[in-house]
Design an enzyme around this catalytic site. Sequence first.
Site, PDB file in Angstrom:
ATOM      1  N   LYS A  42     -14.787  -6.819  62.890  1.00 57.27           N
ATOM      2  CA  LYS A  42     -13.834  -7.640  63.106  1.00 57.27           C
ATOM      3  C   LYS A  42     -12.826  -7.257  62.009  1.00 57.27           C
ATOM      4  O   LYS A  42     -13.019  -7.046  60.875  1.00 57.27           O
ATOM      5  CB  LYS A  42     -13.911  -9.106  62.946  1.00 57.27           C
ATOM      6  CG  LYS A  42     -12.739  -9.849  63.122  1.00 57.27           C
ATOM      7  CD  LYS A  42     -13.050 -11.284  63.086  1.00 57.27           C
ATOM      8  CE  LYS A  42     -12.924 -11.986  61.762  1.00 57.27           C
ATOM      9  NZ  LYS A  42     -11.599 -12.132  61.223  1.00 57.27           N
ATOM     10  N   ASP A  69      -8.500  -8.814  64.576  1.00 52.90           N
ATOM     11  CA  ASP A  69      -8.002 -10.175  64.711  1.00 52.90           C
ATOM     12  C   ASP A  69      -6.358 -10.402  64.115  1.00 52.90           C
ATOM     13  O   ASP A  69      -6.657 -10.624  62.733  1.00 52.90           O
ATOM     14  CB  ASP A  69      -9.091 -10.792  63.894  1.00 52.90           C
ATOM     15  CG  ASP A  69      -8.940 -12.414  63.591  1.00 52.90           C
ATOM     16  OD1 ASP A  69      -8.314 -12.989  64.281  1.00 52.90           O
ATOM     17  OD2 ASP A  69      -9.711 -12.958  62.439  1.00 52.90           O
ATOM     18  N   LYS A  71      -3.859 -12.277  65.595  1.00 52.80           N
ATOM     19  CA  LYS A  71      -3.592 -13.761  65.961  1.00 52.80           C
ATOM     20  C   LYS A  71      -1.929 -13.810  66.491  1.00 52.80           C
ATOM     21  O   LYS A  71      -1.286 -14.157  65.694  1.00 52.80           O
ATOM     22  CB  LYS A  71      -3.792 -14.638  65.077  1.00 52.80           C
ATOM     23  CG  LYS A  71      -5.468 -14.911  64.619  1.00 52.80           C
ATOM     24  CD  LYS A  71      -5.483 -16.162  63.572  1.00 52.80           C
ATOM     25  CE  LYS A  71      -7.208 -16.364  63.125  1.00 52.80           C
ATOM     26  NZ  LYS A  71      -7.447 -15.182  62.596  1.00 52.80           N
ATOM     27  N   ASP A  74       4.276 -15.443  69.138  1.00 48.85           N
ATOM     28  CA  ASP A  74       5.671 -14.965  68.868  1.00 48.85           C
ATOM     29  C   ASP A  74       6.403 -15.108  70.398  1.00 48.85           C
ATOM     30  O   ASP A  74       5.686 -15.735  71.358  1.00 48.85           O
ATOM     31  CB  ASP A  74       5.972 -13.446  68.467  1.00 48.85           C
ATOM     32  CG  ASP A  74       7.179 -13.179  67.785  1.00 48.85           C
ATOM     33  OD1 ASP A  74       8.285 -13.694  68.409  1.00 48.85           O
ATOM     34  OD2 ASP A  74       7.363 -12.459  66.890  1.00 48.85           O
ATOM     35  N   THR A 134      -9.930 -23.458  62.188  1.00 50.94           N
ATOM     36  CA  THR A 134     -11.104 -24.244  61.777  1.00 50.94           C
ATOM     37  C   THR A 134     -10.587 -25.000  60.381  1.00 50.94           C
ATOM     38  O   THR A 134     -11.315 -25.945  59.984  1.00 50.94           O
ATOM     39  CB  THR A 134     -12.249 -23.611  61.546  1.00 50.94           C
ATOM     40  OG1 THR A 134     -12.036 -22.551  60.851  1.00 50.94           O
ATOM     41  CG2 THR A 134     -13.304 -23.435  62.768  1.00 50.94           C
ATOM     42  N   ARG A 226     -19.073 -13.367  54.717  1.00 50.60           N
ATOM     43  CA  ARG A 226     -19.380 -13.293  53.268  1.00 50.60           C
ATOM     44  C   ARG A 226     -21.078 -13.379  53.504  1.00 50.60           C
ATOM     45  O   ARG A 226     -21.410 -12.801  52.414  1.00 50.60           O
ATOM     46  CB  ARG A 226     -18.957 -14.416  52.808  1.00 50.60           C
ATOM     47  CG  ARG A 226     -17.455 -14.270  52.041  1.00 50.60           C
ATOM     48  CD  ARG A 226     -16.648 -15.398  51.943  1.00 50.60           C
ATOM     49  NE  ARG A 226     -16.531 -16.416  52.788  1.00 50.60           N
ATOM     50  CZ  ARG A 226     -15.790 -17.403  52.938  1.00 50.60           C
ATOM     51  NH1 ARG A 226     -15.340 -17.696  51.559  1.00 50.60           N
ATOM     52  NH2 ARG A 226     -15.688 -18.136  53.944  1.00 50.60           N
TER      53      ARG A 226
HETATM   54  O1  C5P Z   1     -16.999 -15.005  55.346  1.00 48.72           O
HETATM   55  P1  C5P Z   1     -17.013 -15.923  56.528  1.00 48.72           P
HETATM   56  O2  C5P Z   1     -18.363 -15.576  57.360  1.00 48.72           O
HETATM   57  O3  C5P Z   1     -16.724 -17.486  56.429  1.00 48.72           O
HETATM   58  O4  C5P Z   1     -15.740 -15.324  57.627  1.00 48.72           O
HETATM   59  C1  C5P Z   1     -15.396 -15.722  58.699  1.00 48.72           C
HETATM   60  C2  C5P Z   1     -14.354 -14.880  59.227  1.00 48.72           C
HETATM   61  O5  C5P Z   1     -13.764 -15.598  60.231  1.00 48.72           O
HETATM   62  C3  C5P Z   1     -13.191 -14.588  58.396  1.00 48.72           C
HETATM   63  O6  C5P Z   1     -12.695 -13.673  58.828  1.00 48.72           O
HETATM   64  C4  C5P Z   1     -12.284 -15.783  58.878  1.00 48.72           C
HETATM   65  O7  C5P Z   1     -10.782 -15.374  58.738  1.00 48.72           O
HETATM   66  C5  C5P Z   1     -12.479 -15.738  60.347  1.00 48.72           C
HETATM   67  N1  C5P Z   1     -12.267 -17.099  61.039  1.00 48.72           N
HETATM   68  C6  C5P Z   1     -12.338 -18.293  60.630  1.00 48.72           C
HETATM   69  N2  C5P Z   1     -12.166 -19.416  61.198  1.00 48.72           N
HETATM   70  C7  C5P Z   1     -11.382 -19.444  62.417  1.00 48.72           C
HETATM   71  C8  C5P Z   1     -10.941 -18.019  62.691  1.00 48.72           C
HETATM   72  C9  C5P Z   1     -11.300 -16.984  62.243  1.00 48.72           C
HETATM   73  O8  C5P Z   1     -13.431 -18.466  59.633  1.00 48.72           O
HETATM   74  N3  C5P Z   1     -11.342 -20.314  63.106  1.00 48.72           N
END
Ligand code: C5P
Length: 249
Positions: A42, A69, A71, A74, A134, A226
């Site tokens: 991603k 990703d 998003k 527009d 989220t 992470r």
């Molecule tokens: O590090 P972590 O597992 O929290 O990363 C989650 C990934 O998913 C990040 O790239 C974050 O931007 C993305 N994301 C998210 N919640 C959303 C949409 C995308 O955590 N609603």
Amino acid sequence: MTSISTKVTQMAQRLMVALDYPDQASAGELIAQLEGIPCYMKVGMQLFYQAGPEFVRDLKSRGYSVFLDLKMHDIPNTVKGGANSITKLGVDMFNVHAAGGSKMMEAAIQGVEEALAGDSSLNRPLVIAVTQLTSTDQATMNEQIGIPGSVEDSVIRYAKLASQAGLNGVVASPLEAEGIKSACGAKFKTVTPGIRPAGSAADDQSRTKTPGQAIAGGSDYIVVGRPITGAADPRAAALRIIEDMSAGI
Ligand code: C5P
């Protein structure tokens, strides 16, 4: 390199590793550690705005599936053009905000169709809607954005709108995947961040599921950042996550 079994391969294709890095060099270190694991990659704004289309082409030439990703949100004509360029880049999935409305989402599909009509060698990307981020809680949604009701209801409403506009699925919390499937059908894809293996730090994610719980709950793809990128041994962490996903079936 450790050989990867068919079962691991199938599950790895449903794991999206969030390459949340500032540049190509740091993302490249992780990619080298994950070599041979056929996960989805991603690529979000931070990396894309720095490393650009060439980085995506490089991932594709290494055989990875790519979720771009960005998003988009527009006017329809601009999103149509963006979708056209993204399709020509050869990605497997990209996203737009459902809040842009039906015409904007339909324009994204038109942009894809026009790119495919111009080059039959292109792959058809899945087009996914962002529902409520989220990070948006009910107070923010009600009082600032001006949408009444619960976040869950708004997510389902946006998912139905995206489905009617011809999109392939939504990004949502793993806690919402089952409700989305019942509202939009089993084929409508759910892409779920907010995944944390048992015992790992929640960081800034509040409503999480483990990889196995997410798969059992109807997630088609899980997005993990992470817990892999911050692990002492990212390869071992990714393989443990894939194993946990397999247990969720
Ligand atoms: O590090 P972590 O597992 O929290 O990363 C989650 C990934 O998913 C990040 O790239 C974050 O931007 C993305 N994301 C998210 N919640 C959303 C949409 C995308 O955590 N609603």
